[in-house]
Motif scaffolding. Structure first.
Motif, short mmCIF file in Angstrom:
data_model
loop_
_atom_site.label_atom_id
_atom_site.label_comp_id
_atom_site.label_asym_id
_atom_site.label_seq_id
_atom_site.Cartn_x
_atom_site.Cartn_y
_atom_site.Cartn_z
N GLU A 131 0.51 7.43 1.23
CA GLU A 131 0.67 7.47 -0.22
C GLU A 131 0.95 6.07 -0.77
O GLU A 131 0.39 5.66 -1.78
CB GLU A 131 1.79 8.42 -0.62
N SER A 132 1.80 5.32 -0.08
CA SER A 132 2.11 3.96 -0.53
C SER A 132 0.89 3.05 -0.42
O SER A 132 0.67 2.19 -1.28
CB SER A 132 3.30 3.38 0.24
N GLN A 133 0.07 3.25 0.60
CA GLN A 133 -1.15 2.45 0.74
C GLN A 133 -2.11 2.71 -0.42
O GLN A 133 -2.81 1.81 -0.86
CB GLN A 133 -1.82 2.71 2.07
N GLN A 134 -2.14 3.93 -0.91
CA GLN A 134 -2.99 4.24 -2.06
C GLN A 134 -2.53 3.46 -3.29
O GLN A 134 -3.34 2.96 -4.06
CB GLN A 134 -2.99 5.75 -2.35
N LYS A 135 -1.22 3.35 -3.47
CA LYS A 135 -0.68 2.57 -4.60
C LYS A 135 -0.99 1.09 -4.43
O LYS A 135 -1.34 0.41 -5.39
CB LYS A 135 0.83 2.78 -4.74
N LEU B 63 -3.72 -3.79 -6.08
CA LEU B 63 -4.42 -5.00 -5.62
C LEU B 63 -5.89 -5.00 -6.03
O LEU B 63 -6.48 -6.08 -6.18
CB LEU B 63 -4.29 -5.15 -4.11
N SER B 64 -6.48 -3.84 -6.23
CA SER B 64 -7.88 -3.77 -6.65
C SER B 64 -8.08 -4.20 -8.10
O SER B 64 -9.21 -4.49 -8.51
CB SER B 64 -8.42 -2.34 -6.46
N VAL C 193 -7.20 -5.94 3.09
CA VAL C 193 -7.86 -5.18 4.16
C VAL C 193 -8.34 -6.12 5.25
O VAL C 193 -8.17 -5.85 6.44
CB VAL C 193 -9.03 -4.34 3.59
N ALA C 194 -8.92 -7.25 4.86
CA ALA C 194 -9.42 -8.22 5.85
C ALA C 194 -8.30 -8.75 6.73
O ALA C 194 -8.46 -8.90 7.95
CB ALA C 194 -10.14 -9.37 5.14
N ILE C 195 -7.16 -9.03 6.13
CA ILE C 195 -6.02 -9.58 6.88
C ILE C 195 -5.36 -8.50 7.73
O ILE C 195 -4.98 -8.73 8.87
CB ILE C 195 -5.00 -10.22 5.90
N ALA C 196 -5.24 -7.29 7.18
CA ALA C 196 -4.54 -6.21 7.89
C ALA C 196 -5.40 -5.56 8.96
O ALA C 196 -4.87 -4.90 9.86
CB ALA C 196 -4.06 -5.16 6.90
N LYS C 197 -6.71 -5.74 8.87
CA LYS C 197 -7.63 -5.13 9.82
C LYS C 197 -7.26 -5.53 11.25
O LYS C 197 -7.05 -6.71 11.52
CB LYS C 197 -9.05 -5.62 9.51
N ASP C 198 -7.16 -4.58 12.11
CA ASP C 198 -6.83 -4.80 13.52
C ASP C 198 -5.44 -5.40 13.74
O ASP C 198 -5.16 -5.90 14.82
CB ASP C 198 -7.88 -5.70 14.20
#
Length: 138
Positions: free
Chosen positions: A115-119, A124-125, A87-92
């Protein structure tokens, strides 16, 4: 075949460089320079500095300039997940401008991507920076 395609795609992306750098920082008892990261990761120091600058903006890493400068981890590597870094890297990374007209196919594509982002989030979590630093597989 799919795994080969996926592995070749990973390459030197911001995310891959970020998590590899953070794994090294998690194991360090002292500041690590971008030159040291370059030697250990085989990646250009300018690219590493660019990625770490983003992590500094997100208060994940702290950087110190000068002769005795380098980087250190600010977050707890046991509690910070790979998804947090993603999330930190993809932000903005991409502008959030919404197209004026979204047709049915655009809407369908958006649903697939979400849907793919949820997976991605789910997987990753499960892993922390510490897991990566210690080479733990779940």
């Amino acid at each position: 075949m799919d795994s080969l395609l996926q592995l070749s795609y990973l390459g030197k992306t911001n995310f891959i460089v970020a998590i590899k750098s953070l794994a090294l920082l998690a194991n360090a008892n002292e500041l690590i320079t971008s030159n040291t990261l370059t030697e250990k990761l085989g990646i250009e120091s300018s690219f590493i500095r660019k990625v770490l600058a983003k992590l500094m903006q997100e208060n994940i890493v702290e950087g110190f300039g000068g002769r005795y400068g380098g980087y250190k981890l600010l977050v707890n590597p046991e509690e910070t997940t790979l998804y947090d870094i993603y999330v930190a890297i993809a932000k903005d990374a991409h502008p959030n401008e919404v197209a004026k007209e979204i047709d049915d196919m655009d809407q369908f594509i958006l649903e697939i991507v979400l849907e793919s982002q949820q997976k991605i989030k789910e997987i990753l979590s499960k892993y922390s920076i510490n897991d990566l630093a210690l080479g733990k597989h779940k």
